[in-house]
Design a protein around this motif. Structure first.
Motif, PDB file in Angstrom:
ATOM      1  N   PRO A  19     -65.616  63.336  23.338  1.00 49.12           N
ATOM      2  CA  PRO A  19     -65.106  64.328  24.294  1.00 49.12           C
ATOM      3  C   PRO A  19     -65.063  63.830  25.731  1.00 49.12           C
ATOM      4  O   PRO A  19     -64.256  64.315  26.527  1.00 49.12           O
ATOM      5  N   ASP A  20     -65.891  62.840  26.077  1.00 47.97           N
ATOM      6  CA  ASP A  20     -65.838  62.281  27.426  1.00 47.97           C
ATOM      7  C   ASP A  20     -64.588  61.418  27.630  1.00 47.97           C
ATOM      8  O   ASP A  20     -64.119  61.258  28.755  1.00 47.97           O
ATOM      9  N   ALA A  21     -64.061  60.853  26.531  1.00 48.44           N
ATOM     10  CA  ALA A  21     -62.850  60.027  26.611  1.00 48.44           C
ATOM     11  C   ALA A  21     -61.598  60.889  26.466  1.00 48.44           C
ATOM     12  O   ALA A  21     -60.641  60.755  27.231  1.00 48.44           O
ATOM     13  N   TYR A  22     -61.592  61.758  25.453  1.00 49.49           N
ATOM     14  CA  TYR A  22     -60.475  62.680  25.230  1.00 49.49           C
ATOM     15  C   TYR A  22     -60.977  63.790  24.332  1.00 49.49           C
ATOM     16  O   TYR A  22     -61.294  63.549  23.161  1.00 49.49           O
ATOM     17  N   GLY A  23     -61.066  64.987  24.857  1.00 50.24           N
ATOM     18  CA  GLY A  23     -61.616  66.106  24.108  1.00 50.24           C
ATOM     19  C   GLY A  23     -60.597  67.192  23.825  1.00 50.24           C
ATOM     20  O   GLY A  23     -59.458  67.154  24.297  1.00 50.24           O
ATOM     21  N   ILE A  24     -61.031  68.164  23.075  1.00 53.94           N
ATOM     22  CA  ILE A  24     -60.166  69.284  22.694  1.00 53.94           C
ATOM     23  C   ILE A  24     -59.666  70.037  23.927  1.00 53.94           C
ATOM     24  O   ILE A  24     -58.527  70.523  23.938  1.00 53.94           O
ATOM     25  N   ASP A  25     -60.473  70.121  24.977  1.00 52.99           N
ATOM     26  CA  ASP A  25     -60.043  70.807  26.204  1.00 52.99           C
ATOM     27  C   ASP A  25     -58.830  70.117  26.825  1.00 52.99           C
ATOM     28  O   ASP A  25     -57.888  70.777  27.272  1.00 52.99           O
ATOM     29  N   GLN A  26     -58.857  68.796  26.823  1.00 56.88           N
ATOM     30  CA  GLN A  26     -57.739  68.044  27.387  1.00 56.88           C
ATOM     31  C   GLN A  26     -56.493  68.227  26.530  1.00 56.88           C
ATOM     32  O   GLN A  26     -55.388  68.418  27.053  1.00 56.88           O
ATOM     33  N   LEU A  27     -56.651  68.198  25.197  1.00 52.73           N
ATOM     34  CA  LEU A  27     -55.503  68.410  24.312  1.00 52.73           C
ATOM     35  C   LEU A  27     -54.917  69.806  24.510  1.00 52.73           C
ATOM     36  O   LEU A  27     -53.702  69.969  24.564  1.00 52.73           O
TER      37      LEU A  27
END
Length: 153
Positions: free
Chosen positions: A10-18
């Motif tokens: 999640p620090d690299a790419y998490g559900i919030d970013q998606l």
């Protein structure tokens, strides 16, 4: 339609970013087995978004595969984290897929909970030491997961 489990820290790419972006290019896969699983994906397949390397790790959302067979552009960028000096533009080694946010589950199923419910054959992510970032999920297991995870928001 096939089902997959795709891991991301999640620090690299998490559900919030998606959720914010709506779609993403799932790039940076540098394991041949995971790459081959990605090559098996078809538009319309669904993927469970799994947060890894966090406390607690687990399934947090659902995505849809919308485009496959794309060349991963990061392999050619010497400034990118996933640069591959051996990959050639006329013979790229690494692919990626485009995925669309479907939703975030109301509840998360943690790795600990998944281990209590499923066998390694039903859900390979529970195998200790499994580091593959993309894994197939058998249809019966996927349907059970969707039932257990409940509503999307």
């Amino acid at each position: 339609m096939a089902f997959w489990l795709m891991k991301s820290e999640p620090d690299a790419y998490g559900i919030d970013q998606l959720r914010t972006e709506g779609t993403t290019l799932w790039d940076g896969i540098r394991n041949y087995q995971a790459r081959n699983f990605m090559r098996s994906m078809q538009p319309g397949d669904q993927a469970f978004f799994y947060h890894s390397n966090c406390k607690p790790p687990g399934i947090v959302g659902l995505m849809e595969v919308i485009e496959t067979g794309l060349v991963d552009p990061t392999q050619f960028d010497p400034n990118a984290k996933y640069f591959d000096a051996k990959s050639q533009r006329d013979a790229p080694r690494w692919d990626c897929a485009r995925l669309r946010f479907i939703g975030e589950f109301s509840t998360m199923l943690s790795l600990e909970q998944l281990r209590e419910i499923y066998s390694m054959e039903q859900l390979p992510v529970i195998k200790r030491g499994n580091r593959l970032s993309i894994l197939p999920v058998p249809e019966d297991t996927a349907r059970d997961l969707l039932t257990r995870l409940g509503a999307l928001h």
